[in-house]
Design an enzyme around this catalytic site. Structure first.
Site, short mmCIF file in Angstrom:
data_model
loop_
_atom_site.label_atom_id
_atom_site.label_comp_id
_atom_site.label_asym_id
_atom_site.label_seq_id
_atom_site.Cartn_x
_atom_site.Cartn_y
_atom_site.Cartn_z
N GLU A 1 -9.82 6.01 6.90
CA GLU A 1 -8.39 6.31 6.89
C GLU A 1 -8.01 7.62 6.22
O GLU A 1 -7.11 8.31 6.68
CB GLU A 1 -7.64 5.15 6.21
CG GLU A 1 -7.77 3.85 6.97
CD GLU A 1 -7.27 2.66 6.16
OE1 GLU A 1 -6.15 2.22 6.40
OE2 GLU A 1 -8.01 2.19 5.28
N ARG B 1 0.83 -1.21 0.00
CA ARG B 1 0.00 0.00 0.00
C ARG B 1 0.86 1.26 0.00
O ARG B 1 0.51 2.26 -0.61
CB ARG B 1 -0.98 0.01 1.18
CG ARG B 1 -1.97 1.16 1.15
CD ARG B 1 -3.12 0.98 2.10
NE ARG B 1 -4.15 0.09 1.58
CZ ARG B 1 -5.22 0.51 0.89
NH1 ARG B 1 -5.40 1.80 0.63
NH2 ARG B 1 -6.11 -0.34 0.45
#
Lengths: 485, 797
Positions: B721, B310
């Protein structure tokens, strides 16, 4: 005559407690023995506020409530008091305004900090106009509480919104008359505990006393040399919680009347060892505003409500926020062995890292400060990772007077730069009677950096502290001196 | 419409009265044991001997277990099972569990702990990335994402900018520490009650460890007192400990870490070291970029490989970079296995390029906003990411809007003037964009199931694999279900998450909790609603008035049901449910959902890993004290595109909360270790998360009005997030402010920009002679007391 039980009220219910149960923390007692699990424990060191409850002190026919951390408070410290927990805040089905506003205003997310936050705000809402206490802003009232979810905005908004909701008086919910009366009757004589602890391998009884005179206190100490003094408990209880110490014998000092109060004697101010930081703050607000400013950065409301001057001195941390101020104010520490008092200049009182000039049977009784310091300029600097409720990386106190453009009465003390707080005598000498110029300050900074011996630790490197020793003088110069020119 | 309303958090009322029950608030069972453990005294060493003989003298002590007592498998791990539950041979971090203890009460446990004798032959630990690189110590294989010809771009560049950027880790600091209770069932059965984001994983690891089938284990979670990724995998160890005790003793067992233990032994956000080379032309266009990322994975793999993936997928952030080479590798060190934390590598990846944008601007003496804006993703062909997914977002519009609404230009000028005149303070402002990919990059995890039960009074139970950690998932799902079935949200209850109702679930993570579980719940509702419409159509059909049976004409709204053609004849949803039951209509349904169109090949580094992107931008203004390096965020403007919000009140809480957490990461939260691997900042006294005083004086939040959001359920977008990464604007603003000291010079600032880090930079810029070591390590290592006074393990290279 001794009393072997303690007596207090919890959410309006009378409680008699005896035996080892009174030695546990209030939070443990609430959660394990009363199943009042709304009170949460996160850090067990007074730094997060999740365990906040209201502690009510009877005064005449009223009860004065304050927010305290229940994780660093022993149950016996409740003797003669009324504790209100999150479960006792609502009145039946009626939510307290803070609860209502928090519910409706997205004030809780995971909810684990919520009871503590509600209690801290409820305590602040109780402060009435006639009190010497100043109502704090929501941010100030919540400096002792951490929340990891909300980012705080919704809580602050909820606190504002709660002010607009009408509420009942806590005195109606918990009528103080009967409570105060019963508390007085039940706690007439002092409490003392002696109980064998089955969890210990040897049959050592655990003991705890709550003497009410200095004489009694010292007498107990003479017989029980290993006994630890317990003042507010905001430090000792942390050490117990973290399994660093396990004192078998405790002497609580909070009921010793000679150690209470702030008074003037001749040219001096005398602060009793039992004076809490809250009391000092209230006094300073009227009498010594600079000190009030310092206290704003000192711990949290919950800690200020319990922590005492004597406790802070005994803890002897080189980064204790009060110490540099006491150093430049030429404070003397009064120690007492039950008969004689010794007055020791603070610089001599601290002999090394956590090493005090305190004799075996003495306790710290008071601080004495010459009143003349009140009229001098003082500035206190605190450098920490976070502005509020953070142990300092570096602290400084500077006292001065400018007479015809020259420094007089200059005194400097730094904390966090060695095993004790230190007065910077060499640096003071460089500055004394000299014209206040930028060059002089730079020169003084070099001397200051040479006078200290900081280490690297969890808060910062030694390099940072060395640098601050210089730059803090520049800060002082630009913010206090050159602006006058 | 039930979605779109700002309904209060599901548990708000019981949270404010203290009635909400968290794991350790559960009533103690008769005979329940208190569980604890003794861990490794060293960060690295060989386990020689365990002596438990003196434990049995302690009143109240019950049992102690080591690896030899494990009936099944001693290894676990979410991706690669390389982590031992109890140490057998080699200790790999301080506090790593070696002996599990069970006692009748907490004080007996406290007495027992120091009586465990463990002998370990200590070996030199490596703790930092540089130390691990010297040892060639890695977890997994390197990953690469590559496009175009970086080397060519680098050779031709007008400006070559290179450097090393460090970001330290971050403790999740959920307020409720890890807590698990286990209960014995019949035979092999075991029940787990845990504070976990991932009940299915606990079910599986416990079954493996005990050597029993997954079907013998049920794991449930009512709620968590915060998680932030820290309970995605890390609830496994306490669950294993309690389960072992329950298995061996046949008694209920409870383990609740205290905060210090939790901070010492659980993994955190990964520290990163990123070496970058940027090829920039005269105009400030980023023509090529090469970044070598290394993360500090700790002792075991945990989620480190996915987190590195990620990070690589987010280095581009909002910028189109034609020639790019990204390489990432996870270093194995002797710290607890680092793990998920809100952002999951995204923040660390994005920080690299936002740091670089400031460097480019400094070097070219340009306004960093212009640099960002001209390099931003746009229309084809400038809409293709390095891994080949197209960016369908309105990033340029968002940047433009916040540039205007925050009055950036005027403020930038004012700040310039302020810095010319102020002798005491420096100010800086920065505008950073954010683009965060939504979906698990491990494609198989993008699935969910949900169970809907309609009861005879018309009340509804919904169960999914989604866990509630404060983020408001449960109220959002209630709203979705209510809207699907045309009832008020109050009629729907979200049930305790349990593996018995929802199986093979993914962790509640990746911001996708509502997307996945909400979709599965909606799918289930649609199936039931179709059956109910069929039944109601029959009920309302009246041939005498010419009303034929027509399920399409049935309306479900506000708890009432009627035929659109005959609105005066209505029944309540409850009445319909009862009648449907009596007519043997199935009132329960399981829904399933899999995110369409996602896929990523980790070997080629190509694909479309994300369902969509959540985007936004932030303008932050900071003020720095020139003498202490202390700084504060004066004002922050946040703009996010989160589509059509299901619950704007909840989402605002996510935005502010995430932003402040990010602010903590870039400013004051600093993990400091002793050089022997012991964490020194192990409680809130020494590890500072933002508190009430740190909220900026002026905080403005706006939602971008996207006419055609490409979101998920009800056109909403994930919000968990993304806001955290908006805090990079504050970091960039500090860099910007420091840039005023020596214009044209690149400011070597690291994350976190603590007051020490800022004063260090300031000193270096003003007077390199007086400066102390530039950051050369992603984590500060402190000498043991009594040793030398130097603090950094590695000196300036």
């Amino acid at each position: 005559m001794k009393r072997d039980y303690i007596f207090f009220f919890c959410n309006g219910q009378p409680i008699w407690a005896k035996g080892l149960a009174v030695l546990q923390t209030l939070s443990a007692w609430l959660r394990k023995e009363r199943q009042l699990t709304g009170t949460k424990v996160v850090c067990a060191e007074g730094d997060c506020g999740a365990c906040t409850v209201l502690l009510g002190y009877p005064s005449s026919e009223k009860i004065k409530y304050e927010a305290v951390n229940s994780c660093i408070l022993n149950v016996h410290q409740l003797d003669g008091l009324h504790v209100i927990t999150i479960e006792g805040l609502a009145w039946g089905d009626r939510l307290h305004p803070v609860q209502q506003a928090m519910r409706d205003g997205f004030g809780s997310q995971c909810g684990f900090c919520t009871p503590g936050i509600v209690m801290a705000l409820a305590a602040n809402a109780l402060v009435d106009s006639e009190s010497t206490r100043k109502k704090l802003t929501a941010k100030e009232a919540l400096i002792g509480n951490l929340c990891r979810c909300t980012g705080y905005e919704a809580i602050i908004d909820s606190a504002e919104a709660s002010k607009k909701i009408n509420s009942w008086k806590l005195a109606d919910q918990y009528p103080p008359g009967a409570i105060v009366k019963q508390l007085k009757v039940e706690t007439k004589i002092p409490f003392a505990l002696q109980e064998v602890d089955p969890s210990l391998e040897q049959e050592i009884p655990r003991k705890c006393w709550r003497p009410r005179t200095l004489k009694d206190a010292i007498e107990i100490k003479r017989k029980h040399r290993e006994a630890r003094w317990l003042a507010g408990g905001t430090d000792l209880c942390v050490q117990i919680n973290k399994e660093r110490i396990d004192p078998k014998e405790l002497i609580a000092t909070s009921e010793i009347s000679e150690l209470c109060g702030i008074r003037e004697e001749g040219n001096d101010l005398i602060f009793g060892g039992n004076v809490s930081w809250r009391e000092l703050e209230e006094w300073a607000q009227l009498n010594w505003p600079i000190v009030k400013d310092m206290l704003d950065l000192f711990a949290s409301p919950q800690i200020r409500n319990r922590g005492t001057i004597a406790g802070n001195l005994a803890n002897a941390s080189p980064v204790a926020d009060s110490l540099p101020w006491l150093y430049v104010s030429e404070a003397e520490i009064g120690t007492c062995d039950g008969e004689k008092w010794r007055w020791i200049p603070i610089e001599k009182f601290y002999k090394g890292y956590k090493l005090l000039d305190l004799r075996k049977f003495e306790l710290i009784g008071a601080i004495r400060i010459p009143k003349s310091h009140q009229s001098l300029s003082q500035r206190l600097f605190k450098v920490s990772k976070r502005r509020d409720l953070d142990i300092s990386t570096f602290t400084a106190a500077i006292q001065w007077q400018i007479v015809e453009g020259r420094f007089q009465q200059i005194r400097l003390a730094y904390g966090g730069v060695g095993p004790t707080v230190i007065r910077l005598h060499k640096t003071e000498k460089v500055l004394l009677s000299k014209p206040c110029t930028k060059d002089l300050i730079e020169q003084a900074g070099k001397i200051a950096a040479a006078e200290i011996s900081p280490i690297s630790d969890v808060r910062s490197s030694n390099h940072y502290r060395n640098r601050l020793a210089e730059t803090i003088l520049k800060k002082f110069f630009y913010e206090e001196i050159s602006v006058l020119a | 419409m039930e979605t779109g309303k700002s309904l209060a958090h599901d548990s708000a009322e019981i949270q404010v009265t203290g009635a909400a029950l968290y794991t350790d608030d559960t009533v103690t069972n008769a005979g329940e044991l208190v569980v604890g453990f003794v861990g490794s005294p060293v960060a690295h060493g060989v386990l020689k001997r365990i002596d438990l003989s003196s434990l049995y003298r302690i009143p109240g002590f019950v049992a102690a277990f080591t690896w030899q007592d494990i009936p099944g498998v001693n290894l676990f791990g979410p991706v690669i099972a390389d982590e031992p539950f109890l140490v057998k041979d080699v200790c790999e971090y301080v506090g790593q569990p070696i002996v599990v203890l069970a006692a009748e009460n907490a004080s007996a446990l406290r007495k027992a702990r120091p009586q465990v004798q463990i002998e370990v032959e200590e070996e030199t630990p490596w703790l930092t990335i540089s130390q691990a690189l010297k040892q060639n110590s890695f977890l997994g294989t390197p990953r690469e994402i590559k496009r175009g010809d970086f080397e060519g771009a680098w050779r031709k560049a007008d400006h070559q900018i290179e450097g090393v950027f460090y970001s330290n880790g971050q403790e999740q600091f959920y307020l409720e520490s890890q807590a698990v209770i286990t209960h014995p069932g019949e035979g092999n059965e075991i029940l787990i009650q845990a504070s976990t984001q991932n009940p299915t994983e606990l079910q599986e690891v416990v079954a493996h460890m005990l050597g029993i089938g997954f079907n013998e284990v049920v794991c449930s979670c009512r709620r968590m007192g915060g998680a932030f990724g820290g309970k995605e995998t890390q609830a496994a160890l306490p669950a294993l400990m309690a389960a072992l005790v329950t298995k061996k003793t046949g008694r209920s067992a409870r383990i609740a870490y205290d905060k210090d233990t939790d901070m010492h032994v659980t993994g955190k956000r990964h520290p990163f070291r990123s070496e970058y080379q940027a090829a920039v032309d005269k105009e400030g266009n980023l023509l090529g970029l090469k970044v070598e990322l290394h993360s500090n994975g700790g002792a075991y793999t945990d989620l480190s490989l996915a987190i590195m993936e990620r990070a690589l997928l987010h280095v581009d952030n909002a910028y189109f970079i034609k020639n790019i080479t990204l390489r990432g590798q996870v270093c194995k060190t002797h710290l607890p296995p680092n793990t998920a934390f809100r952002g999951f590598g995204g923040p660390q990846g994005m920080a690299v390029i936002e740091n670089l944008m400031e460097d480019i601007a400094a070097k070219l003496r340009r306004d960093p906003y212009e640099i960002r804006s001209q390099n931003c993703y746009g229309n084809s062909p400038r809409d293709s990411t390095p891994y080949g997914q197209r960016v369908e977002s309105r990033l340029p519009q968002i940047l433009n809007q916040i540039h205007e609404s925050s009055d950036y230009k005027t403020r930038l000028e004012k700040i310039g003037q302020f810095n010319e005149t102020s002798l005491t303070h420096l100010r800086g402002i920065s505008l950073t964009p954010m683009k965060f990919g939504i979906s698990f990059t491990a494609t198989f995890l993008n699935q969910a199931n949900a169970l809907i039960n309609i009861l005879k009074d018309g009340s509804i139970q919904v169960s999914t694999g989604g866990t509630e950690m404060g983020q408001g998932l449960t109220v959002k799902i209630r709203q979705i279900v209510a809207e699907e079935l045309g009832v008020p949200s109050e009629q729907v209850k979200y049930m305790t998450t349990s593996t018995e109702k929802n199986h093979n679930t993914s962790p509640t993570a990746a911001s996708a909790g509502t997307d996945l579980n909400g979709m599965a719940a909606a799918n289930a509702c649609q199936a039931i609603r179709a059956r109910l419409a069929e039944f109601a159509a029959e009920l309302f059909a009246d041939t005498q008035v010419g009303l034929s049976k027509s399920p399409e004409a049935i309306e479900f709204s506000e708890g009432k049901v009627w035929d659109r053609r005959c609105p005066e004849k209505q029944v309540t949803f409850g009445e319909l449910a009862l009648q449907a039951y009596r007519n043997r209509v199935n009132l329960g349904e399981r829904g399933f959902y899999r995110t369409p169109g996602v896929g990523f090949n980790q070997f080629t580094g190509k694909g479309s890993p994300f369902h969509y992107y959540t985007t936004g931008a932030c303008v932050a203004e900071v003020e720095i004290d020139r003498f202490t390096g202390q700084w504060k965020l004066e004002r922050a403007d946040l703009l996010l595109d989160i589509g059509h919000s299901i619950n704007p009140g909840i989402d605002r809480g996510q935005i502010v909360g995430g932003f402040v957490q990010g602010l903590g990461w870039v400013s004051m939260e600093e993990l400091r270790y002793q050089e022997d691997g012991k964490l020194l900042s192990c409680s809130p006294t020494s590890y500072k998360i933002p508190n009430f005083g740190d909220l900026p004086k002026d905080l403005r939040i706006e939602l971008y009005e996207n006419p055609a959001p490409n979101g998920s359920i009800r056109k909403s977008k994930a919000v968990g997030e993304p806001p955290l990464m908006l805090a990079l604007a504050a970091f960039a603003a500090v860099k910007q402010a420091l840039g005023h000291i020596s214009p044209g010079k690149i400011v070597p600032l690291a994350i976190p920009a603590t007051s020490e880090e800022v004063l260090r930079c300031m000193t270096w810029l003003e007077d390199p002679e007086a400066a102390w070591g530039l950051t050369n390590s992603e984590i500060p290592l402190i000498s043991k007391p009594g040793q030398s006074h130097t603090n950094m393990a590695e000196k300036v290279a």
